[in-house]
Enzyme design. Structure first.
Site, PDB file in Angstrom:
ATOM      1  N   HIS A 103       0.911  -1.339  -0.079  1.00  0.00           N
ATOM      2  CA  HIS A 103      -0.081  -0.118   0.150  1.00  0.00           C
ATOM      3  C   HIS A 103       0.848   1.454   0.084  1.00  0.00           C
ATOM      4  O   HIS A 103       0.232   2.292  -0.320  1.00  0.00           O
ATOM      5  CB  HIS A 103      -0.829  -0.027   1.217  1.00  0.00           C
ATOM      6  N   HIS A 268      -2.191 -12.157  -2.980  1.00  0.00           N
ATOM      7  CA  HIS A 268      -3.186 -12.962  -2.427  1.00  0.00           C
ATOM      8  C   HIS A 268      -2.712 -14.357  -2.167  1.00  0.00           C
ATOM      9  O   HIS A 268      -3.553 -15.193  -1.885  1.00  0.00           O
ATOM     10  CB  HIS A 268      -4.587 -12.857  -3.023  1.00  0.00           C
TER      11      HIS A 268
END
Length: 725
Positions: A103, A268
């Protein structure tokens, strides 16, 4: 506590006469009082006064003394040492650290090069309080013992990305490399345009319903997100519509479809989503939290709120059976099962597998005897519903080694793209391979005869304005946001830059044909000759103004080849305005003077440097197309402060004549002396800029003007010379 007057207050009602807090609390800022005034704050974002380091401190020198091997050992130990105040999922903080690094880097956008992980800006508002960054404050606090130990030898910016990279290594991925060299900032970058929304997750940055045209320079679909909404478009699941959003947002971060699938899948493969609780119980974000929370946000003070009860995205569950292991579990799950929509305990949309086998159910983060249902987000489902993404996913599923290599390279690109050229990389793990997105430039010669080159330039027949404009156009593409562009590489002669309207292709071709011949005959690089030609022109203009001097010049620029240039990626650097050359392409919504500030900030210049450069470039005749707007002098090519003298002359008046133009008229006779643009007039209208203009208009500062112009000129010419620092 309010101050008290001795005796009875003379203020009605006993009100304290001092306005406590001023503009920081209850008072209105200048921008609020005068919203149309030109706000110069963006040029002073990182003033030295905010920097707590000692004068002369060099992070690049400090990090060279870092014991990298020991730092890595300490980080790896931290990753598997769970802390009671914020327990690690499955005893491993890898997933959390990866999300933090992701992020930090994922806020980068190619349109203006802003965002990214290169400054440690995730520590400050607004990023530290974005809805998509919930609980990343915990990751940074977990890293504090490491930062405390190594101090000035490791920046927060480097530490954040290294933590995520080592997390992948600890889980079994062979990473592509890592570079130190990111230097921290020390306060919020509040002047960056993150979007016009007035509330988090608002939906108004698209034109129409196609979701194909998102406002530039933005790269996320909603305010407060890094990329897309994990529940679907506007929180409504629809994998094909989500695929459109994913494709746009990743493209605006310079990622192609294969890199996009690799990053989605690789991100993921490890870790989990957190939504096992009621989000209404979460407290305020870090910026709004109470003093006793000490900068930690999103605290659940009604219950446990950690471990298996953590609420972050609201989605709950892991993607793979082994969330602390780098493997092919992500694609195994996607292609093995049918997936149906469901709701998390927090009420968020998520996809769950039908009839999942026990061996494919991940264990609970705290109790390995409990098995949980795996999940996918709407973006994950897009990887098999979109035909292009599905084909790439199938190849990755069939060839895990290829997938691992593509992901490792994409992760390196994600986390290093905003660092700029490889010359800025430091440390033992810098990859040897040159990558096209690094805009590689070969080393240039330094052993040629500089005086001989200068003599050839002076005798070339090229005018001062031609040489100055060409050198400026070559250097002005530099942007300090991601360290791209600049004159090193002489890409001005290559596509697409040679054909940009702002570079005046006909004039450019003429000048380059002369300078290329000089470079070939003297052994200098063309990049050096372009800059040196501008410097010689400035010297001539200064000498004509009675200030003989030598403009500092450092040789060593190289000439990039077409093979070293990813032409399409340079499209974002094309200028559509340049107040320094008094040029604006077509109509534009922002005022021209605001566009000037945008370019100035990206070039790393101050308001004072902007002022002196504009005034100097006007009298040097550097306007685009030879236009005369703002050329307030009768001595073309002479480096005089005539621009400022005219601007501050009260015997003149300024009359708008339409299309953003003004006539400079004599107050007494009405005779027209010159024409000007809004960019010219702002240096007399804005109080701060006028103060600078008055300094240079003073009779005793003519030499100062020349020397200040030269200093600012050299700064622009050398902005991309990372080998000099």
């Amino acid at each position: 506590m309010c101050c008290l007057w001795e005796g009875e207050s003379r203020m009605a009602g006993g009100t304290c006469p001092i306005v406590h807090g001023g503009n920081t609390t209850v008072g209105r800022s200048n921008v609020e009082w005068w919203p149309q005034a030109l706000n110069l704050d963006i040029l002073h974002q990182h003033d030295a006064k905010t920097n707590p380091m000692d004068p002369g401190f060099s992070y690049r020198e400090a990090v060279r003394r870092l014991d990298v091997a020991q730092l890595k050992r300490d980080l790896l130990a931290l990753l598997t040492t769970s802390q009671p105040w914020w327990p690690a999922d499955w005893g491993h903080y890898g997933g959390l650290m990866i999300r933090m690094a992701w992020h930090a880097a994922g806020s980068y956008r190619i349109a203006d090069g802003r965002g990214g992980a290169g400054t440690g800006n995730q520590r400050f508002a607004p990023l530290n309080a974005w809805p998509d960054n919930v609980n990343l404050d915990k990751a940074r606090r977990l890293l504090w013992p490491i930062k405390k130990k190594y101090g000035n030898q490791i920046s927060w910016a480097d530490l954040i990305i290294l933590a995520g990279t080592l997390a992948y290594e600890s889980m079994g991925l062979k990473t592509f490399g890592f570079a130190f060299g990111r230097e921290d900032i020390w306060h919020s970058e509040k002047d960056i345009n993150w979007g016009a929304e007035k509330q988090w997750l608002a939906e108004n940055r698209y034109e129409g319903k196609s979701r194909e045209v998102m406002d530039n320079p933005l790269a996320a679909v909603q305010m407060g997100l890094i990329y897309v909404n994990p529940e679907g478009v506007n929180g409504q699941p629809d994998p094909l519509r989500t695929a459109q959003d994913v494709r746009v947002t990743f493209a605006r971060m310079a990622m192609d479809d294969e890199e996009t699938v690799a990053l989605t899948a690789g991100g993921h493969t490890v870790g989990k989503c957190h939504g096992n609780g009621d989000p209404k119980h979460l407290g305020a974000d870090p910026e709004a939290a109470d003093l006793e929370d000490q900068g930690l946000g999103w605290l659940n003070k009604t219950g446990r709120g950690v471990g298996r009860n953590t609420v972050t995205s609201g989605i709950e569950g892991a993607w793979t059976p082994h969330p602390t292991r780098w493997d092919g579990g992500y694609f195994h799950m996607l292609f093995t099962y049918d997936w149906v929509l469901s709701k998390s305990p927090a009420g968020a949309w998520q996809w769950e597998p039908v009839n999942v086998r026990e061996e494919d159910r991940p264990t609970d983060v705290e109790d390995p005897s409990i098995h949980c249902t795996p999940i996918m987000t709407d973006a994950d489902m897009a990887m098999i519903k979109d035909p292009v993404y599905r084909a790439i996913s199938e190849r990755f599923y069939q060839d895990p080694d290829y997938f691992a290599d593509v992901f490792a390279r994409a992760w390196f690109k994600l986390t290093h793209r905003d660092m700029g050229p490889k010359a800025r990389y430091l440390g033992p793990d810098v990859p040897a391979e040159d990558l096209i997105w690094q805009d590689p430039v070969p080393a240039g010669p330094t052993d040629y005869d500089i005086p001989a080159v200068k003599a050839r330039i002076a005798a070339s027949g090229l005018g001062i304005a031609e040489r100055v404009a060409t050198a400026w156009d070559s250097a002005r593409t530099f942007r300090g946001s991601d360290m791209r562009g600049g004159g090193n590489g002489a890409r001005l002669r290559l596509a697409p830059q040679k054909d940009w309207e702002g570079n005046e292709p006909a004039r450019l071709a003429k000048v380059l044909s002369v300078l290329e011949s000089i470079a070939a005959d003297t052994g200098a690089s063309l990049a050096d000759v372009i800059v040196l030609a501008g410097c010689v022109a400035v010297e001539e203009a200064a000498r004509a103004a009675g200030v003989p001097l030598e403009v500092p010049f450092a040789p060593g620029r190289g000439d990039a080849t077409e093979a070293q240039t990813d032409a399409p990626s340079f499209a974002v650097l094309e200028p559509v305005h340049d107040g320094y050359r008094n040029w604006l392409k077509g109509e534009t919504a922002p005022r021209p003077e605001e566009l000037l500030l945008e370019r100035t900030q990206l070039m790393g210049l101050t308001a004072r440097e902007m002022t002196v450069l504009v005034g100097g470039l006007r009298v040097l005749g550097a306007n685009h197309g030879g236009r005369r707007h703002g050329v307030f002098t009768t001595r073309d090519g002479v480096l005089t402060p005539d621009f400022f003298v005219t601007l501050t002359d009260m015997s003149l008046t300024w009359v708008p004549v339409g299309h953003g133009l003004y006539e400079v008229r004599d107050r007494a006779s009405g005779a027209v002396h010159a024409t000007a643009t809004r960019v010219d007039l702002v240096f007399g209208a804005n109080a701060v800029l006028r103060a600078y203009a008055e300094v240079y208009a003073q009779d005793d500062n003519r030499e100062k003007f020349v020397r200040d112009f030269v200093a600012a000129w050299v700064k622009v010419m050398n902005a991309d010379r990372f080998d000099l620092t």
